[in-house]
Design a protein around this motif. Structure first.
Motif, mmCIF file in Angstrom:
data_model
loop_
_atom_site.group_PDB
_atom_site.id
_atom_site.type_symbol
_atom_site.label_atom_id
_atom_site.label_comp_id
_atom_site.label_asym_id
_atom_site.label_seq_id
_atom_site.Cartn_x
_atom_site.Cartn_y
_atom_site.Cartn_z
ATOM 1 N N PRO A 129 0.856 -1.517 -0.041
ATOM 2 C CA PRO A 129 -0.284 -0.356 -0.152
ATOM 3 C C PRO A 129 0.868 1.235 -0.413
ATOM 4 O O PRO A 129 0.367 2.196 -0.657
ATOM 5 C CB PRO A 129 -1.045 0.050 0.997
ATOM 6 C CG PRO A 129 -0.101 -0.747 1.865
ATOM 7 C CD PRO A 129 0.837 -1.988 1.147
ATOM 8 N N ARG A 130 2.200 1.742 0.672
ATOM 9 C CA ARG A 130 2.840 1.962 0.720
ATOM 10 C C ARG A 130 4.360 2.166 -0.666
ATOM 11 O O ARG A 130 4.845 1.046 -0.781
ATOM 12 C CB ARG A 130 3.434 2.627 1.944
ATOM 13 C CG ARG A 130 2.815 2.522 3.024
ATOM 14 C CD ARG A 130 3.630 3.049 4.239
ATOM 15 N NE ARG A 130 3.886 1.765 4.933
ATOM 16 C CZ ARG A 130 4.084 1.677 6.564
ATOM 17 N NH1 ARG A 130 4.056 2.402 6.796
ATOM 18 N NH2 ARG A 130 5.172 0.529 6.596
ATOM 19 N N GLN A 131 4.260 3.734 -1.361
ATOM 20 C CA GLN A 131 4.706 3.289 -2.748
ATOM 21 C C GLN A 131 5.565 4.407 -2.281
ATOM 22 O O GLN A 131 5.306 5.573 -2.487
ATOM 23 C CB GLN A 131 4.220 3.055 -3.851
ATOM 24 C CG GLN A 131 3.450 2.271 -4.110
ATOM 25 C CD GLN A 131 4.192 0.750 -4.335
ATOM 26 O OE1 GLN A 131 4.701 0.509 -5.051
ATOM 27 N NE2 GLN A 131 3.858 -0.396 -4.163
ATOM 28 N N ILE A 132 7.131 3.868 -2.050
ATOM 29 C CA ILE A 132 7.958 5.921 -1.919
ATOM 30 C C ILE A 132 9.148 5.722 -3.203
ATOM 31 O O ILE A 132 9.754 4.697 -3.743
ATOM 32 C CB ILE A 132 8.907 5.553 -1.385
ATOM 33 C CG1 ILE A 132 7.675 5.728 -0.089
ATOM 34 C CG2 ILE A 132 9.514 6.513 -0.777
ATOM 35 C CD1 ILE A 132 7.624 5.660 1.151
ATOM 36 N N LEU A 133 9.343 6.537 -4.505
ATOM 37 C CA LEU A 133 10.592 6.636 -5.001
ATOM 38 C C LEU A 133 11.697 7.177 -4.346
ATOM 39 O O LEU A 133 11.317 8.293 -3.770
ATOM 40 C CB LEU A 133 9.828 7.588 -6.457
ATOM 41 C CG LEU A 133 11.285 7.542 -7.191
ATOM 42 C CD1 LEU A 133 11.197 6.523 -8.198
ATOM 43 C CD2 LEU A 133 10.168 8.454 -8.466
ATOM 44 N N VAL A 134 12.735 6.440 -4.731
ATOM 45 C CA VAL A 134 14.289 7.005 -4.855
ATOM 46 C C VAL A 134 14.849 6.920 -5.629
ATOM 47 O O VAL A 134 15.258 6.631 -6.418
ATOM 48 C CB VAL A 134 14.741 6.123 -4.018
ATOM 49 C CG1 VAL A 134 15.518 7.091 -3.187
ATOM 50 C CG2 VAL A 134 13.992 6.133 -2.633
ATOM 51 N N LEU A 184 4.871 8.045 8.035
ATOM 52 C CA LEU A 184 4.546 8.820 7.926
ATOM 53 C C LEU A 184 2.739 8.777 7.009
ATOM 54 O O LEU A 184 1.633 8.952 7.729
ATOM 55 C CB LEU A 184 4.690 9.999 6.816
ATOM 56 C CG LEU A 184 5.681 10.673 7.199
ATOM 57 C CD1 LEU A 184 6.576 12.113 6.644
ATOM 58 C CD2 LEU A 184 5.462 11.699 8.285
ATOM 59 N N TYR A 185 2.941 7.465 7.001
ATOM 60 C CA TYR A 185 1.942 6.237 5.977
ATOM 61 C C TYR A 185 0.880 5.874 6.409
ATOM 62 O O TYR A 185 0.823 5.143 5.831
ATOM 63 C CB TYR A 185 2.074 6.526 4.583
ATOM 64 C CG TYR A 185 2.496 7.753 3.939
ATOM 65 C CD1 TYR A 185 1.611 8.746 2.355
ATOM 66 C CD2 TYR A 185 4.186 8.415 3.394
ATOM 67 C CE1 TYR A 185 2.316 10.191 2.482
ATOM 68 C CE2 TYR A 185 4.583 9.237 2.368
ATOM 69 C CZ TYR A 185 3.449 9.703 2.242
ATOM 70 O OH TYR A 185 3.519 11.349 1.413
ATOM 71 N N ILE A 186 1.404 5.618 7.349
ATOM 72 C CA ILE A 186 0.681 4.467 8.435
ATOM 73 C C ILE A 186 -0.631 4.329 8.046
ATOM 74 O O ILE A 186 -1.148 2.504 8.393
ATOM 75 C CB ILE A 186 1.263 4.559 9.551
ATOM 76 C CG1 ILE A 186 1.626 3.200 10.924
ATOM 77 C CG2 ILE A 186 0.465 5.262 10.734
ATOM 78 C CD1 ILE A 186 2.247 2.649 9.454
ATOM 79 N N SER A 187 -1.330 4.926 8.158
ATOM 80 C CA SER A 187 -2.778 4.830 7.623
ATOM 81 C C SER A 187 -3.486 3.666 6.366
ATOM 82 O O SER A 187 -4.610 3.808 6.462
ATOM 83 C CB SER A 187 -3.604 6.480 7.609
ATOM 84 O OG SER A 187 -2.886 6.874 7.114
ATOM 85 N N LYS A 188 -2.017 4.482 5.950
ATOM 86 C CA LYS A 188 -2.602 3.133 4.320
ATOM 87 C C LYS A 188 -1.773 1.715 4.938
ATOM 88 O O LYS A 188 -2.443 1.151 3.784
ATOM 89 C CB LYS A 188 -1.414 3.671 3.133
ATOM 90 C CG LYS A 188 -2.014 5.040 2.528
ATOM 91 C CD LYS A 188 -1.053 5.464 1.775
ATOM 92 C CE LYS A 188 -1.902 4.275 0.475
ATOM 93 N NZ LYS A 188 -1.140 4.834 -1.011
ATOM 94 N N VAL A 189 -1.457 1.692 5.871
ATOM 95 C CA VAL A 189 -0.976 -0.407 6.096
ATOM 96 C C VAL A 189 -2.450 -0.826 6.793
ATOM 97 O O VAL A 189 -2.877 0.023 7.791
ATOM 98 C CB VAL A 189 0.568 -0.306 6.756
ATOM 99 C CG1 VAL A 189 0.285 -1.620 7.091
ATOM 100 C CG2 VAL A 189 1.610 0.190 6.027
ATOM 101 N N THR A 190 -3.525 -1.729 6.441
ATOM 102 C CA THR A 190 -3.658 -2.544 7.135
ATOM 103 C C THR A 190 -3.750 -3.377 7.386
ATOM 104 O O THR A 190 -2.692 -4.575 6.343
ATOM 105 C CB THR A 190 -5.414 -3.322 5.862
ATOM 106 O OG1 THR A 190 -5.476 -1.679 5.178
ATOM 107 C CG2 THR A 190 -6.087 -3.340 6.697
ATOM 108 N N TYR A 191 -3.571 -3.475 8.880
ATOM 109 C CA TYR A 191 -2.959 -5.365 9.370
ATOM 110 C C TYR A 191 -3.943 -6.364 10.024
ATOM 111 O O TYR A 191 -4.899 -5.848 10.199
ATOM 112 C CB TYR A 191 -1.972 -4.678 11.350
ATOM 113 C CG TYR A 191 -1.387 -3.483 10.631
ATOM 114 C CD1 TYR A 191 0.188 -4.987 10.550
ATOM 115 C CD2 TYR A 191 -1.421 -2.420 11.122
ATOM 116 C CE1 TYR A 191 1.059 -3.703 10.730
ATOM 117 C CE2 TYR A 191 -0.186 -1.760 10.590
ATOM 118 C CZ TYR A 191 1.149 -2.499 10.333
ATOM 119 O OH TYR A 191 2.530 -1.825 9.974
#
Length: 350
Positions: free
Chosen positions: A107-112, A343-350
């Motif tokens: 769910p979390r996608q980051i470009l480096v 910072l995008y923890i709300s996008k993660v569903t456990y």
């Protein structure tokens, strides 16, 4: 060390020792074992973070070929979290390496990306080493986060900064490189175009620019004229990234402001910059007098694509000097990817 469970009463009767002595012995054993495990774990992590791991090394000149060998080793060692592919082909025949670190469907996608400027190539082993650390020690994070990493966005420029005209066997490009000169401070690609001035948003508006092919600050004949630019544009346009982190050199500072970006993108970019600041100690810098975009990656990402992020300027000395600083800014930056992802923890569903 193997510790066996035993019957305290039976042991006391057989050996004639008191129950108190047994407890004391047990406590001593537990303390010793705990201490040994703690020291071993911390020494292992400390040595890894200090840059003494098995694959990516900071010693010597970190070339394009070394990067390719390292990514192959990383993929073989951590096949569950490291995948890679190549896109495009540069003027001198090199392909752009794209690494997927983590779950591609996360769910979390980051470009480096790193080394969009040739002379700033110390940040390539930085992101490669960070990728190795996360592959080894951050499996839980990588289950919910995918880092798309472009560790050498301008491989021809890096090769020219490292080897001058010897970066190619093409006599026409050798002539061009030699006629331009300044190879030791070369920022551009092999065509003499500064990739970080070649994006379409604000193209041609930069105050600092050269009118023709140069080691730096030439914007190109048209926007997006360079394959390196197009590949980064495609990544931004074809993927739903939450944010980006761009690694440059030098100054130990962080930029995040793209003129004319939306208030929402500005606010999140500031939050990302502050998060990286908290990890690194680098100063956050913004110049509100800069009112126009200038064709940079950040301008395209924030203004056109609406993707927030920041630019991290590592170190105090440009290559080839100051090689020893890489391990220092590695240790400073190591936690930043995880902290930004969270910072995008709300996008993660456990």
């Amino acid at each position: 060390m193997n510790l066996k469970l035993f019957n305290v009463k039976e042991y006391t009767l057989r050996k004639g020792k008191t129950f108190l002595n047994i407890l004391c012995n047990l406590a001593l054993i537990i303390v010793l074992v705990t201490t040994m495990l703690f020291v071993a774990a911390n020494n292992s992590t400390a040595s890894y973070a200090a840059g003494t791991c098995d694959i990516v090394s900071f010693s010597g000149t970190y070339t394009y070929d070394r990067m390719l060998a390292d990514v192959q080793a990383l993929s073989a060692t951590y096949p569950d979290v490291v995948r890679y592919e190549f896109k495009g082909q540069t003027a001198l025949g090199r392909q752009i390496l794209i690494i997927k670190l983590g779950n591609p469907e996360a769910p979390r996608q980051i470009l480096v990306h790193a080394s969009i400027h040739g002379r700033e190539y110390y940040v390539t082993p930085l992101v490669m080493k960070m990728a190795e650390y996360y592959a080894a020690y951050e499996k839980d994070l990588l289950a919910t986060t995918c880092f798309t990493i472009v560790p050498m966005a301008n491989p021809d420029g890096v090769a020219i900064a490292q080897s001058g005209a010897m970066a190619t066997t093409d006599v026409n490009y050798q002539f061009l490189i030699n006629s331009i000169g300044n190879c030791d401070i070369w920022k551009s690609n092999a065509n003499g175009v500064d990739i970080n001035r070649n994006f379409p948003i604000g193209w041609g508006l930069a105050e600092t620019k050269n009118p023709t092919n140069s080691y730096a600050f030439y914007e190109g004949i048209t926007p997006s004229s360079e394959v390196e630019t197009v590949i980064l544009e495609q990544l931004l346009l074809e993927n739903n990234y939450d944010c980006y982190i761009a690694y440059h050199m030098r100054g130990n500072i962080i930029y995040y402001y793209a003129p004319t970006c939306s208030p929402e993108v500005y606010s999140v970019s500031r939050l990302i910059a502050d998060t990286v600041h908290n990890s690194t100690g680098y100063q956050v810098v913004v110049d509100f007098e800069d009112t126009e975009p200038n064709g940079s990656f950040a301008d395209f990402a924030q203004i056109f694509c609406g993707i927030p992020g920041c630019t991290v300027e590592c170190g105090k000395t440009l290559p080839p000097d100051g090689a020893g600083q890489v391990s220092d800014f590695y240790s400073k930056n190591l936690s930043s990817w995880k902290n930004v992802a969270n910072l995008y923890i709300s996008k993660v569903t456990y």
